[in-house]
Design a protein around this motif. Structure first.
Motif, short mmCIF file in Angstrom:
data_model
loop_
_atom_site.label_atom_id
_atom_site.label_comp_id
_atom_site.label_asym_id
_atom_site.label_seq_id
_atom_site.Cartn_x
_atom_site.Cartn_y
_atom_site.Cartn_z
N ALA A 1 0.83 -1.21 0.00
CA ALA A 1 0.00 0.00 0.00
C ALA A 1 0.86 1.26 0.00
O ALA A 1 0.45 2.31 -0.53
CB ALA A 1 -0.93 0.00 1.21
N ASN A 2 2.06 1.17 0.57
CA ASN A 2 2.97 2.32 0.61
C ASN A 2 3.84 2.43 -0.65
O ASN A 2 4.78 3.24 -0.70
CB ASN A 2 3.86 2.24 1.85
N GLY A 3 3.54 1.62 -1.66
CA GLY A 3 4.20 1.75 -2.95
C GLY A 3 5.43 0.90 -3.16
O GLY A 3 6.18 1.11 -4.12
N HIS A 4 5.67 -0.05 -2.27
CA HIS A 4 6.84 -0.91 -2.40
C HIS A 4 6.48 -2.26 -3.01
O HIS A 4 5.34 -2.71 -2.94
CB HIS A 4 7.47 -1.13 -1.02
N ASP A 5 7.46 -2.91 -3.62
CA ASP A 5 7.31 -4.28 -4.10
C ASP A 5 7.80 -5.23 -3.02
O ASP A 5 8.76 -4.91 -2.29
CB ASP A 5 8.10 -4.50 -5.39
N VAL A 6 7.17 -6.39 -2.93
CA VAL A 6 7.49 -7.32 -1.84
C VAL A 6 7.93 -8.68 -2.38
O VAL A 6 7.28 -9.27 -3.25
CB VAL A 6 6.29 -7.50 -0.89
N PHE A 7 9.02 -9.15 -1.83
CA PHE A 7 9.52 -10.51 -2.03
C PHE A 7 9.23 -11.24 -0.72
O PHE A 7 9.86 -10.98 0.30
CB PHE A 7 11.02 -10.45 -2.34
N LEU A 8 8.24 -12.12 -0.74
CA LEU A 8 7.83 -12.85 0.46
C LEU A 8 8.58 -14.18 0.52
O LEU A 8 8.27 -15.12 -0.20
CB LEU A 8 6.32 -13.07 0.45
N ASP A 9 9.54 -14.23 1.41
CA ASP A 9 10.49 -15.36 1.45
C ASP A 9 10.15 -16.29 2.61
O ASP A 9 10.74 -16.20 3.69
CB ASP A 9 11.90 -14.79 1.59
N LEU A 10 9.20 -17.21 2.38
CA LEU A 10 8.77 -18.14 3.43
C LEU A 10 9.30 -19.55 3.23
O LEU A 10 9.11 -20.43 4.07
CB LEU A 10 7.24 -18.17 3.51
N LYS A 11 9.93 -19.81 2.09
CA LYS A 11 10.61 -21.09 1.84
C LYS A 11 9.70 -22.29 2.11
O LYS A 11 10.06 -23.22 2.84
CB LYS A 11 11.88 -21.19 2.67
N CYS A 12 8.54 -22.31 1.50
CA CYS A 12 7.59 -23.40 1.72
C CYS A 12 8.18 -24.74 1.30
O CYS A 12 8.84 -24.85 0.27
CB CYS A 12 6.30 -23.13 0.94
N HIS A 13 7.91 -25.75 2.09
CA HIS A 13 8.44 -27.09 1.81
C HIS A 13 7.55 -28.10 2.54
O HIS A 13 7.61 -28.22 3.77
CB HIS A 13 9.87 -27.19 2.31
N ASP A 14 6.73 -28.81 1.78
CA ASP A 14 5.81 -29.79 2.37
C ASP A 14 5.32 -30.68 1.24
O ASP A 14 5.82 -30.64 0.13
CB ASP A 14 4.64 -29.06 3.06
N ILE A 15 4.32 -31.50 1.53
CA ILE A 15 3.76 -32.33 0.46
C ILE A 15 3.09 -31.41 -0.57
O ILE A 15 2.69 -30.29 -0.24
CB ILE A 15 2.76 -33.36 1.02
N PRO A 16 2.98 -31.85 -1.82
CA PRO A 16 2.47 -30.98 -2.88
C PRO A 16 1.13 -30.31 -2.57
O PRO A 16 0.96 -29.11 -2.80
CB PRO A 16 2.36 -31.92 -4.09
N HIS A 17 0.17 -31.06 -2.03
CA HIS A 17 -1.15 -30.48 -1.77
C HIS A 17 -1.06 -29.33 -0.77
O HIS A 17 -1.68 -28.27 -0.96
CB HIS A 17 -2.11 -31.54 -1.25
N THR A 18 -0.30 -29.52 0.30
CA THR A 18 -0.17 -28.49 1.32
C THR A 18 0.47 -27.22 0.76
O THR A 18 0.03 -26.10 1.02
CB THR A 18 0.65 -29.01 2.52
N VAL A 19 1.53 -27.40 -0.03
CA VAL A 19 2.20 -26.25 -0.63
C VAL A 19 1.28 -25.55 -1.63
O VAL A 19 1.23 -24.32 -1.70
CB VAL A 19 3.52 -26.68 -1.29
N GLU A 20 0.52 -26.31 -2.39
CA GLU A 20 -0.41 -25.70 -3.34
C GLU A 20 -1.43 -24.82 -2.62
O GLU A 20 -1.71 -23.69 -3.04
CB GLU A 20 -1.15 -26.78 -4.13
N GLN A 21 -1.97 -25.31 -1.52
CA GLN A 21 -2.97 -24.53 -0.77
C GLN A 21 -2.33 -23.29 -0.13
O GLN A 21 -2.95 -22.22 -0.08
CB GLN A 21 -3.62 -25.40 0.30
N ALA A 22 -1.11 -23.43 0.36
CA ALA A 22 -0.42 -22.27 0.93
C ALA A 22 -0.16 -21.21 -0.13
O ALA A 22 -0.36 -20.01 0.10
CB ALA A 22 0.90 -22.71 1.56
N MET A 23 0.25 -21.63 -1.31
CA MET A 23 0.53 -20.69 -2.39
C MET A 23 -0.75 -20.02 -2.90
O MET A 23 -0.72 -18.88 -3.35
CB MET A 23 1.25 -21.40 -3.55
N LYS A 24 -1.86 -20.72 -2.78
CA LYS A 24 -3.14 -20.13 -3.17
C LYS A 24 -3.44 -18.91 -2.28
O LYS A 24 -3.93 -17.88 -2.75
CB LYS A 24 -4.25 -21.16 -3.07
#
Length: 237
Positions: free
Chosen positions: A53-76
Motif C-alpha cells: 500500500a505504501n508503494g513498495h514491491d514485496v519478495f515474500l520469502d517463506l521457503k515453503c516445503h511440504d507435500i504438494p497439496h499443502t504447498v499448493e494450498q499455501a501458495m493459493k
C-alpha cells in the motif's frame, strides 16, 4: 534479465522496527523489500499489505516445503497478496514445485506477475555440510545446477542461489530464468553466518539477476547512503 533495484531484506522483529528503518529513506522511494519468516510470523499478512500500500514491491520469502497439496494450498493464499516473488525449497521435488505454481496462479486469478523462486542450497551451506549432514556426495555446484534445472522444468521463475553459482546456472537454463543471490556484503562488512558471499559488483560480474542485501544496509549508520552505494555498484557492472 536483471532486477535493477537491490532487494532489501527486512530482517526485523516487528512492524515498528520496519517503520523506523523505512523512515530513513525518501518518502517517494519505491523499494523492493524482502519479508522473511521472522517478520511474517510476527506481523502476518498485514505487514505485506502495508508495504504494498505504501508503494513498495514485496519478495515474500517463506521457503515453503511440504507435500504438494499443502504447498499448493499455501501458495493459493499467498497469491492473493500481490507479492512480486515468493519462495519454495527445490528439494521438495518437481511435483511440489508444479503444485506451488498451480496454487499461486489460482490465488492470483491467473495473474502471472508474481514469480516463484526455488531455494537451491542455502548460502550458509558449504561442501562439508553437504557431504556430512545432507549425505550428498556431489560437488555443491552440481547439486545447485541440478535443482535449478528441475525448477525451470517445473515452470518456476528462477532460483535463489549464491552468486558463486549464478553464471553456471545462467549457462544451464533459459535466458529469462532468474538467479537471485543473497549473501551480498559491501567490502569490509562482516560475513556473519553466511559462508558464500560476494560484493554487489562481483555478483553482477558473476551474472546474478538480482541481489538480496540485508545487514550491509539495515545495520548501516546511514541505510539510504548504503543502499545507494549498493545500487551504484550493482548497476554499473
Amino acid at each position: 534479465m536483471k532486477i535493477k533495484r537491490p532487494i532489501i531484506a527486512l530482517d526485523f522483529p516487528d512492524r515498528q522496527a520496519v517503520r523506523r528503518f523505512l523512515a530513513k529513506f525518501p518518502q517517494d522511494e519505491n523499494l523492493f523489500l524482502k519479508v522473511g519468516m521472522e517478520l511474517f510470523y510476527s506481523e502476518g499478512q498485514d505487514i505485506v499489505r502495508e508495504l504494498i500500500a505504501n508503494g513498495h514491491d514485496v519478495f515474500l520469502d517463506l521457503k515453503c516445503h511440504d507435500i504438494p497439496h499443502t504447498v499448493e494450498q499455501a501458495m493459493k493464499v499467498l497469491g492473493k497478496l500481490g507479492v512480486k516473488l515468493t519462495t519454495i525449497h527445490a528439494s521438495g521435488g518437481t511435483q511440489m514445485m508444479q503444485a506451488a505454481k498451480t496454487g499461486l496462479l489460482d490465488g492470483s486469478n491467473g495473474d502471472q506477475t508474481a514469480g516463484i523462486l526455488a531455494i537451491t542450497q542455502l548460502t550458509s551451506t558449504d561442501q562439508t555440510m553437504l557431504e556430512k549432514e545432507q549425505l550428498v556426495q556431489q560437488p555443491l555446484k552440481i547439486s545447485v545446477l541440478h535443482y535449478a534445472q528441475l525448477a525451470q522444468a517445473a515452470g518456476l521463475a528462477g532460483v535463489v542461489c549464491s552468486a558463486w553459482e549464478a553464471a553456471a546456472i545462467e549457462a544451464a537454463t533459459a535466458a529469462d530464468f532468474l538467479r537471485i543471490t543473497p549473501g551480498i556484503r559491501l567490502a569490509g562488512d562482516q560475513t556473519n553466518d553466511q559462508k558464500r558471499i560476494m560484493t554487489p559488483d562481483q555478483a553482477a560480474q558473476q551474472r546474478s539477476s538480482g541481489l538480496v542485501v540485508g545487514r550491509s544496509i539495515t545495520q548501516a549508520a546511514d541505510p539510504f547512503a548504503a543502499y545507494q552505494t549498493v545500487s551504484k555498484l550493482w548497476r554499473n557492472n
